[in-house]
Write an enzyme that holds these catalytic residues in place. Structure first.
Site, PDB file in Angstrom:
ATOM      1  N   THR A   1       2.459 -21.792  20.563  1.00  0.00           N
ATOM      2  CA  THR A   1       1.144 -21.518  21.145  1.00  0.00           C
ATOM      3  C   THR A   1       0.312 -20.642  20.218  1.00  0.00           C
ATOM      4  OG1 THR A   1      -0.055 -20.498  22.976  1.00  0.00           O
ATOM      5  CG2 THR A   1       2.110 -19.574  22.492  1.00  0.00           C
TER       6      THR A   1
ATOM      7  N   ASP B   1       0.749  -6.919   5.093  1.00  0.00           N
ATOM      8  CA  ASP B   1       0.073  -8.205   5.340  1.00  0.00           C
ATOM      9  C   ASP B   1       1.023  -9.348   5.692  1.00  0.00           C
ATOM     10  OD1 ASP B   1      -2.301  -6.959   4.905  1.00  0.00           O
ATOM     11  OD2 ASP B   1      -2.678  -7.807   2.919  1.00  0.00           O
TER      12      ASP B   1
ATOM     13  N   THR C   1       0.810  -1.219   0.000  1.00  0.00           N
ATOM     14  CA  THR C   1       0.000   0.000   0.000  1.00  0.00           C
ATOM     15  C   THR C   1       0.844   1.271   0.000  1.00  0.00           C
ATOM     16  OG1 THR C   1      -1.675  -1.170   1.251  1.00  0.00           O
ATOM     17  CG2 THR C   1      -1.822   1.205   1.279  1.00  0.00           C
TER      18      THR C   1
ATOM     19  N   SER D   1       0.623 -10.156  -0.255  1.00  0.00           N
ATOM     20  CA  SER D   1      -0.036 -11.469  -0.209  1.00  0.00           C
ATOM     21  C   SER D   1       0.601 -12.404  -1.239  1.00  0.00           C
ATOM     22  CB  SER D   1      -1.528 -11.333  -0.486  1.00  0.00           C
ATOM     23  OG  SER D   1      -2.084 -10.457   0.453  1.00  0.00           O
TER      24      SER D   1
HETATM   25  N1  ASP Z   1      -2.431  -5.753   0.970  1.00  0.00           N
HETATM   26  C1  ASP Z   1      -1.362  -4.842   1.262  1.00  0.00           C
HETATM   27  C2  ASP Z   1      -0.055  -5.620   1.226  1.00  0.00           C
HETATM   28  O1  ASP Z   1       0.255  -6.298   2.158  1.00  0.00           O
HETATM   29  C3  ASP Z   1      -1.567  -4.196   2.583  1.00  0.00           C
HETATM   30  C4  ASP Z   1      -0.488  -3.231   2.968  1.00  0.00           C
HETATM   31  O2  ASP Z   1       0.388  -2.902   2.226  1.00  0.00           O
HETATM   32  O3  ASP Z   1      -0.525  -2.776   4.108  1.00  0.00           O
HETATM   33  O4  ASP Z   1       0.642  -5.551   0.246  1.00  0.00           O
END
Ligand code: ASP
Length: 343
Positions: free
Chosen positions: A278, A92, A15, A61
């Site tokens: 855990t 993420d 982001t 992701s």
């Molecule tokens: N979906 C984005 C990513 O992890 C979220 C972020 O950048 O905070 O690339």
């Protein structure tokens, strides 16, 4: 010759580097070359910054071990030229990446600071500017011409954490990360408060070793009341599976039913590495504290102690890639290699 710290800013995506198309409202990939122009404040920092961008920036992701190798290689190739590295990364999977890189970069003597943001850098209310500026400032810290921080860290919302101690815990708040089992290394307020006693010590004169062989024949299994035999046995029967992170209850507890313990026993006897972590966000595995973990201990289950799941799965990939003899694996896993567990 300039004595200013030289920082390499590595942009992988996320982001932070997206900008809003004000006509459509959609977020799109940012022209990274213009990044520094968009943050004039950066000129006030007492360092020289150069940038390197992934050709195709990703949403984190889509992060994977081959991209971790790519980041490690960029750092390796530029290591002599820079005093510190700041990795811009989606939030993420940032904790997984910071953990993986901590294991891949042995004998690190310079800072590698991961950061990102919850809102794009061009957004009016963005958290990106503070995160980026302070991450660069921290990566530039020097004492007697030597970097102050010499480990893989994660900076987000006024705190610098040891990267392999973090988890993303909030998809909404600017305070998206915590490190429940290790205090922050630096706190950013009016001044930067350095908790130097918590930093990893640097190994004097040790050369950087970059480990690029990660083995992803691994799985994470989260226990839940009602997990059936067929579910667990199917996962354990996966061809070429070499290790699992078993997320158990509380201080490392699991069912005492015969089918469960027999499956774990069979798996360990056939050479599978089983790591107990855990599912609580804080605290430690302590096998033997309850009857429900005593048998796991006697079966040879590895204690993840207070490691995060993110660090456990990446440590597993790293150690499986090292061809460690079977009889040494447990001891090595249970040892803190990069400050990822409390001893
Ligand atoms: N979906 C984005 C990513 O992890 C979220 C972020 O950048 O905070 O690339």
């Amino acid at each position: 010759m300039s004595s200013k710290a030289k920082i390499l800013l590595i942009y992988t995506g996320g982001t932070i580097g997206m900008s809003k198309d004000f006509e459509t409202g959609a977020l799109k990939a940012f022209n990274f070359g213009k990044l520094l122009q968009n943050i004039p404040e950066i000129k006030q920092l007492d360092c020289n910054i150069e940038t390197f961008s992934f050709e195709h920036p990703i949403d984190s992701s889509n992060m994977n071990p081959s991209m971790w190798t790519k980041i490690a290689t960029i750092i390796e190739e530029n290591y002599p030229k820079y005093d510190g590295f700041v990795v811009l990364h989606g939030s993420d999977t940032m904790s997984y990446s910071a953990s993986a890189l901590s294991f891949m970069l042995e004998n690190l003597a310079k800072p590698v600071v991961f950061t990102g943001s919850q809102l794009p850098i061009g957004d009016l209310r963005t958290d990106a500017k503070e995160n980026l500026i302070t991450a660069i400032q921290i990566a530039s810290l020097q004492e007697n011409g030597k970097p102050v921080i010499t480990e893989v860290c994660l900076y987000f919302e006024y705190k610098l954490y040891r990267g392999n101690r973090t988890s993303k815990v909030n998809a909404e708040h600017f305070r998206a990360f915590t490190a429940p089992n290790y205090p922050e290394l630096v706190e950013s307020g009016v001044h930067l408060k350095l908790n130097s006693h918590l930093f990893l010590p640097v190994k004097k004169d040790a050369k950087l070793i970059v480990h690029k062989n990660l083995d992803n024949h691994v799985a994470i299994i989260k226990m839940f009341p009602g997990m059936s035999e067929v579910v667990l046995s199917s996962i354990l029967a996966i061809k070429d599976l070499k290790g699992i992170v078993l997320e158990t209850y509380g201080s490392g507890n699991a069912p005492t039913e015969d089918w469960f313990l027999q499956l774990i026993q069979k798996a360990i006897q056939s050479g599978l590495q089983v790591v107990n972590v855990t599912q609580c966000s804080g605290g430690s595995v302590n096998m033997g504290q309850y009857e429900t973990s005593t048998v796991l201990k006697s079966l040879g289950v590895i204690s993840g102690k207070d490691i995060t799941t993110e660090a456990a799965i990446t440590k597993l990939m790293y150690l499986l890639g090292q061809n460690i003899p079977q009889n040494e694996f447990k001891d090595i896993f249970e040892t803190a290699l990069r400050g990822e567990i409390s001893q």
